[in-house]
Design a protein around this motif. Structure first.
Motif, PDB file in Angstrom:
ATOM      1  N   ALA A 345     -24.471 -15.683  -4.356  1.00 44.15           N
ATOM      2  CA  ALA A 345     -24.423 -15.527  -2.907  1.00 44.15           C
ATOM      3  C   ALA A 345     -22.992 -15.105  -2.564  1.00 44.15           C
ATOM      4  CB  ALA A 345     -24.780 -16.833  -2.215  1.00 44.15           C
ATOM      5  N   ILE A 346     -22.811 -14.633  -1.330  1.00 46.50           N
ATOM      6  CA  ILE A 346     -21.459 -14.289  -0.874  1.00 46.50           C
ATOM      7  C   ILE A 346     -21.196 -14.942   0.481  1.00 46.50           C
ATOM      8  CG2 ILE A 346     -21.139 -12.095  -2.091  1.00 46.50           C
ATOM      9  CD1 ILE A 346     -22.071 -10.683   0.516  1.00 46.50           C
ATOM     10  N   ALA A 347     -19.926 -15.169   0.756  1.00 43.23           N
ATOM     11  CA  ALA A 347     -19.547 -15.681   2.078  1.00 43.23           C
ATOM     12  C   ALA A 347     -18.254 -14.999   2.497  1.00 43.23           C
ATOM     13  CB  ALA A 347     -19.340 -17.192   2.027  1.00 43.23           C
ATOM     14  N   ILE A 348     -18.122 -14.734   3.793  1.00 43.81           N
ATOM     15  CA  ILE A 348     -16.845 -14.242   4.320  1.00 43.81           C
ATOM     16  C   ILE A 348     -16.164 -15.440   4.974  1.00 43.81           C
ATOM     17  CG2 ILE A 348     -15.705 -12.627   5.889  1.00 43.81           C
ATOM     18  CD1 ILE A 348     -18.037 -10.732   5.543  1.00 43.81           C
ATOM     19  N   VAL A 349     -14.963 -15.736   4.489  1.00 42.10           N
ATOM     20  CA  VAL A 349     -14.293 -16.993   4.851  1.00 42.10           C
ATOM     21  C   VAL A 349     -12.861 -16.701   5.299  1.00 42.10           C
ATOM     22  CG1 VAL A 349     -13.638 -19.288   3.985  1.00 42.10           C
ATOM     23  CG2 VAL A 349     -15.652 -18.149   3.047  1.00 42.10           C
ATOM     24  N   GLU A 350     -12.412 -17.387   6.333  1.00 39.77           N
ATOM     25  CA  GLU A 350     -11.013 -17.232   6.775  1.00 39.77           C
ATOM     26  C   GLU A 350     -10.064 -17.655   5.662  1.00 39.77           C
ATOM     27  OE1 GLU A 350     -10.548 -19.496  10.372  1.00 39.77           O
ATOM     28  OE2 GLU A 350     -11.947 -18.188  11.459  1.00 39.77           O
ATOM     29  N   ASN A 351      -8.976 -16.908   5.519  1.00 40.38           N
ATOM     30  CA  ASN A 351      -8.025 -17.177   4.432  1.00 40.38           C
ATOM     31  C   ASN A 351      -7.646 -18.653   4.324  1.00 40.38           C
ATOM     32  OD1 ASN A 351      -7.899 -14.519   3.734  1.00 40.38           O
ATOM     33  ND2 ASN A 351      -6.034 -14.085   4.905  1.00 40.38           N
ATOM     34  N   ASP A 352      -7.315 -19.263   5.458  1.00 34.43           N
ATOM     35  CA  ASP A 352      -6.821 -20.648   5.446  1.00 34.43           C
ATOM     36  C   ASP A 352      -7.885 -21.652   5.043  1.00 34.43           C
ATOM     37  OD1 ASP A 352      -4.530 -19.619   6.335  1.00 34.43           O
ATOM     38  OD2 ASP A 352      -4.759 -20.255   8.437  1.00 34.43           O
ATOM     39  N   ALA A 353      -9.146 -21.238   5.165  1.00 32.78           N
ATOM     40  CA  ALA A 353     -10.233 -22.186   4.888  1.00 32.78           C
ATOM     41  C   ALA A 353     -10.775 -22.059   3.466  1.00 32.78           C
ATOM     42  CB  ALA A 353     -11.355 -21.967   5.903  1.00 32.78           C
ATOM     43  N   VAL A 354     -10.249 -21.084   2.709  1.00 34.66           N
ATOM     44  CA  VAL A 354     -10.868 -20.779   1.404  1.00 34.66           C
ATOM     45  C   VAL A 354     -10.849 -21.987   0.458  1.00 34.66           C
ATOM     46  CG1 VAL A 354     -10.563 -19.409  -0.714  1.00 34.66           C
ATOM     47  CG2 VAL A 354     -10.573 -18.279   1.513  1.00 34.66           C
ATOM     48  N   ASP A 355      -9.722 -22.663   0.357  1.00 37.09           N
ATOM     49  CA  ASP A 355      -9.629 -23.762  -0.623  1.00 37.09           C
ATOM     50  C   ASP A 355     -10.597 -24.892  -0.287  1.00 37.09           C
ATOM     51  OD1 ASP A 355      -7.772 -22.320  -1.931  1.00 37.09           O
ATOM     52  OD2 ASP A 355      -6.027 -23.462  -1.204  1.00 37.09           O
ATOM     53  N   SER A 356     -10.619 -25.273   0.994  1.00 29.13           N
ATOM     54  CA  SER A 356     -11.527 -26.372   1.353  1.00 29.13           C
ATOM     55  C   SER A 356     -12.980 -25.908   1.243  1.00 29.13           C
ATOM     56  CB  SER A 356     -11.220 -26.893   2.755  1.00 29.13           C
ATOM     57  OG  SER A 356     -11.452 -25.878   3.697  1.00 29.13           O
ATOM     58  N   PHE A 357     -13.218 -24.637   1.554  1.00 29.71           N
ATOM     59  CA  PHE A 357     -14.573 -24.085   1.426  1.00 29.71           C
ATOM     60  C   PHE A 357     -15.073 -24.256  -0.023  1.00 29.71           C
ATOM     61  CE2 PHE A 357     -17.316 -20.593   0.132  1.00 29.71           C
ATOM     62  CZ  PHE A 357     -18.284 -20.582   1.114  1.00 29.71           C
ATOM     63  N   ILE A 358     -14.252 -23.835  -0.959  1.00 27.14           N
ATOM     64  CA  ILE A 358     -14.682 -23.891  -2.365  1.00 27.14           C
ATOM     65  C   ILE A 358     -14.890 -25.350  -2.795  1.00 27.14           C
ATOM     66  CG2 ILE A 358     -13.932 -23.419  -4.753  1.00 27.14           C
ATOM     67  CD1 ILE A 358     -12.686 -20.799  -3.687  1.00 27.14           C
ATOM     68  N   ALA A 359     -13.952 -26.222  -2.383  1.00 22.60           N
ATOM     69  CA  ALA A 359     -14.074 -27.639  -2.763  1.00 22.60           C
ATOM     70  C   ALA A 359     -15.352 -28.250  -2.169  1.00 22.60           C
ATOM     71  CB  ALA A 359     -12.837 -28.409  -2.299  1.00 22.60           C
ATOM     72  N   ASN A 360     -15.591 -27.996  -0.891  1.00 23.51           N
ATOM     73  CA  ASN A 360     -16.721 -28.648  -0.217  1.00 23.51           C
ATOM     74  C   ASN A 360     -18.070 -28.081  -0.654  1.00 23.51           C
ATOM     75  OD1 ASN A 360     -14.819 -30.085   1.157  1.00 23.51           O
ATOM     76  ND2 ASN A 360     -14.981 -28.926   3.060  1.00 23.51           N
ATOM     77  N   VAL A 361     -18.152 -26.755  -0.716  1.00 23.24           N
ATOM     78  CA  VAL A 361     -19.431 -26.158  -1.119  1.00 23.24           C
ATOM     79  C   VAL A 361     -19.721 -26.518  -2.584  1.00 23.24           C
ATOM     80  CG1 VAL A 361     -20.725 -23.992  -1.409  1.00 23.24           C
ATOM     81  CG2 VAL A 361     -19.240 -24.300   0.582  1.00 23.24           C
ATOM     82  N   GLY A 362     -18.669 -26.504  -3.382  1.00 26.73           N
ATOM     83  CA  GLY A 362     -18.824 -26.875  -4.798  1.00 26.73           C
ATOM     84  C   GLY A 362     -19.350 -28.299  -4.941  1.00 26.73           C
ATOM     85  N   ALA A 363     -18.778 -29.220  -4.163  1.00 28.84           N
ATOM     86  CA  ALA A 363     -19.198 -30.632  -4.259  1.00 28.84           C
ATOM     87  C   ALA A 363     -20.632 -30.799  -3.765  1.00 28.84           C
ATOM     88  CB  ALA A 363     -18.241 -31.507  -3.441  1.00 28.84           C
ATOM     89  N   ALA A 364     -20.964 -30.141  -2.665  1.00 26.35           N
ATOM     90  CA  ALA A 364     -22.323 -30.260  -2.119  1.00 26.35           C
ATOM     91  C   ALA A 364     -23.347 -29.725  -3.124  1.00 26.35           C
ATOM     92  CB  ALA A 364     -22.421 -29.494  -0.798  1.00 26.35           C
ATOM     93  N   TYR A 365     -22.996 -28.621  -3.766  1.00 33.16           N
ATOM     94  CA  TYR A 365     -23.918 -28.002  -4.721  1.00 33.16           C
ATOM     95  C   TYR A 365     -24.126 -28.914  -5.936  1.00 33.16           C
ATOM     96  CZ  TYR A 365     -26.046 -24.367  -7.654  1.00 33.16           C
ATOM     97  OH  TYR A 365     -26.906 -23.651  -8.456  1.00 33.16           O
ATOM     98  N   LEU A 366     -23.019 -29.437  -6.450  1.00 32.08           N
ATOM     99  CA  LEU A 366     -23.100 -30.326  -7.614  1.00 32.08           C
ATOM    100  C   LEU A 366     -23.962 -31.550  -7.297  1.00 32.08           C
ATOM    101  CD1 LEU A 366     -22.182 -31.064 -10.498  1.00 32.08           C
ATOM    102  CD2 LEU A 366     -20.138 -32.100  -9.498  1.00 32.08           C
ATOM    103  N   ALA A 367     -23.731 -32.114  -6.108  1.00 32.85           N
ATOM    104  CA  ALA A 367     -24.490 -33.313  -5.728  1.00 32.85           C
ATOM    105  C   ALA A 367     -25.984 -32.998  -5.633  1.00 32.85           C
ATOM    106  CB  ALA A 367     -23.975 -33.845  -4.391  1.00 32.85           C
ATOM    107  N   LYS A 368     -26.325 -31.828  -5.162  1.00 31.97           N
ATOM    108  CA  LYS A 368     -27.725 -31.507  -4.933  1.00 31.97           C
ATOM    109  C   LYS A 368     -28.425 -30.984  -6.188  1.00 31.97           C
ATOM    110  CE  LYS A 368     -30.612 -29.617  -1.386  1.00 31.97           C
ATOM    111  NZ  LYS A 368     -30.631 -28.985  -0.086  1.00 31.97           N
ATOM    112  N   ILE A 369     -27.730 -30.129  -6.930  1.00 29.96           N
ATOM    113  CA  ILE A 369     -28.386 -29.413  -8.033  1.00 29.96           C
ATOM    114  C   ILE A 369     -28.119 -30.082  -9.385  1.00 29.96           C
ATOM    115  CG2 ILE A 369     -28.568 -27.126  -9.177  1.00 29.96           C
ATOM    116  CD1 ILE A 369     -29.677 -27.150  -6.317  1.00 29.96           C
ATOM    117  N   GLY A 370     -26.977 -30.763  -9.491  1.00 27.50           N
ATOM    118  CA  GLY A 370     -26.718 -31.484 -10.738  1.00 27.50           C
ATOM    119  C   GLY A 370     -25.866 -30.720 -11.736  1.00 27.50           C
ATOM    120  N   TYR A 371     -25.520 -29.495 -11.442  1.00 31.09           N
ATOM    121  CA  TYR A 371     -24.518 -28.781 -12.248  1.00 31.09           C
ATOM    122  C   TYR A 371     -23.673 -27.924 -11.307  1.00 31.09           C
ATOM    123  CZ  TYR A 371     -28.106 -25.069 -12.154  1.00 31.09           C
ATOM    124  OH  TYR A 371     -29.050 -24.148 -11.762  1.00 31.09           O
ATOM    125  N   GLU A 372     -22.573 -27.397 -11.875  1.00 34.31           N
ATOM    126  CA  GLU A 372     -21.586 -26.763 -10.992  1.00 34.31           C
ATOM    127  C   GLU A 372     -21.902 -25.305 -10.670  1.00 34.31           C
ATOM    128  OE1 GLU A 372     -17.727 -27.484 -12.681  1.00 34.31           O
ATOM    129  OE2 GLU A 372     -17.670 -29.456 -11.710  1.00 34.31           O
TER     130      GLU A 372
END
Ligand code: A2G
Length: 393
Positions: A345-372
């Motif tokens: 998938a792709i997302a367009i993200v504001e520069n300042d939000a990129v780090d938290s975006f990756i951390a949060n989406v990554g964590a949500a995905y891991l919690a739901k799907i069980g792998y990274e």
């Protein structure tokens, strides 16, 4: 890995240095999904991840190929007159098919060659690693032997490899993006006429983030061909009622009038996606040209919803990533890209939000799907070309 190490690999394999180097990118599609084979519009761009190939002509008729990505396969070798599909050749069927169709198109390849390939596109992730291998082979054969092959012809030959050699009934979007990509621009392509235009994408305050579900998608085994034939049926039904050549000419209004005539619910949903996605793609280009990135993002979101609910090609993994992305601050839009059923998938993200975006989406995905999931920042790059033999990968 860089060209220097690829050259070293080549030297170890073939006891001589390569003479020329080539590159073909992967692609993302910004919007216009599952519209290409329906004669609609797509809006992809080439990315700077891609496939590198170094090569040298041989005196005889042997072709020898090696991929750093598939070392267990060793050197795959065949005669230029033996270009049949062979399951055991694995990844090498893509270059093999390309060479075959270049010859069948009437171009003469005077001798064999040897080649080492390295790709940094995640495999099976829906970023067109296959079109990238097809097109890198195309520019390699043309460049090594000084054969002039019009770019659009190479693109069509790449599609033919996919359709007739590999057996995926795909459209032309991927090969077109890989063959015609331009730095910092998207390509609006009318897949019916192959008319295209470049639209500058200069995102100073934003990044395009690629989100990989890490769920591999094997197109030949997937429901891709099934969707294609369902949609063909749907559009054929519509076209019996309407004097239209293709989806590209069908307006939303016309479709709304006629969709009730399609009795099969599934077929109606498929057609609805194709028609409205085409309209969204054209609107998205207008929004982009007008500098309205927010509206462009909204259209991306709607595209995902339509692919999820009407075309039904997303699945839990892609939906989890995209829905998590929608909930993050600083997100302009997010959607699956490519064929779906896994991949990216792709997302367009504001520069300042990129780090938290990756951390949060990554964590949500891991919690739901069980792998990274994996995340990459995309840069929009050029299409397939010869490069300096010393150029860094
Ligand atoms: O899905 C894949 O990327 C197709 N290409 C492409 O033609 C397009 O239909 C896309 C969905 O929009 C291949 O399968 C090679």
């Amino acid at each position: 890995m860089n060209i220097t190490t690829l050259n070293k690999t080549f030297l170890d394999l073939y006891q001589a240095l390569p003479r020329q180097a080539f590159f073909a990118p992967g692609r993302i599609n910004l919007i216009g999904e599952h519209t290409d084979y329906n004669g609609g519009h797509v809006f992809p761009c080439a990315i700077t991840y891609g496939t590198y190939a170094v090569a040298r002509k041989r005196e005889d008729k042997l072709i020898r190929l090696y991929s750093v990505n598939f070392p267990d396969q060793g050197i795959i070798e065949f005669n230029i007159s033996q270009l049949d599909y062979n399951k055991e050749d694995n990844w090498a069927n893509y270059p093999k098919g390309m060479i075959r169709y270049i010859l069948e198109a009437g171009y003469e390849i005077p001798s064999g060659f040897e080649c080492a390939i390295y790709g940094n596109i995640p495999n099976g992730a829906g970023l067109s690693s296959s079109a990238s291998i097809e097109l890198v082979t195309g520019v390699l054969v043309a460049g090594l032997f000084g054969i002039e092959i019009p770019r659009v012809e190479l693109i069509k030959l790449g599609k033919k490899v996919e359709n007739e050699f590999i057996g995926v009934n795909s459209g032309i979007m991927d090969q077109f993006a890989v063959g015609m990509g331009m730095k910092d621009a998207g390509i609006l392509l009318d897949c019916q006429t192959l008319k295209y235009e470049y639209a500058p994408i200069q995102l100073e305050n934003h990044k395009i983030i690629i989100m990989n579900t890490n769920k591999r998608r094997e197109l030949a085994d997937s429901k891709y061909n099934e969707r294609r034939s369902e949609c063909e049926a749907a559009l054929a039904q519509l076209q019996r009622k309407l004097p239209i050549e293709a989806l590209g000419q069908l307006s939303e209004e016309e479709f709304a009038q006629f969709q009730s005539l399609i009795t099969n619910e599934t077929v109606r949903k498929r057609a609805k996606h194709a028609v409205y996605e085409n309209a969204r793609t054209l609107q998205a280009l207008e929004k982009l040209k007008a500098g309205n990135l927010a509206a462009f993002g909204q259209l991306m979101n709607q595209s995902h919803i339509s692919l999820r609910d009407d075309y039904e090609v997303t699945g839990l993994e892609l939906d989890s990533l995209v829905e998590a992305a929608w909930n993050q601050p600083g997100v302009i839009g997010a959607r699956m890209t490519g064929a779906g059923f896994g991949g990216c998938a792709i997302a367009i993200v504001e520069n300042d939000a990129v780090d938290s975006f990756i951390a949060n989406v990554g964590a949500a995905y891991l919690a739901k799907i069980g792998y990274e999931a994996a995340f990459y920042v995309a840069s929009i790059g050029d299409g397939a070309k010869e490069i300096e033999i010393e150029e860094t990968v």
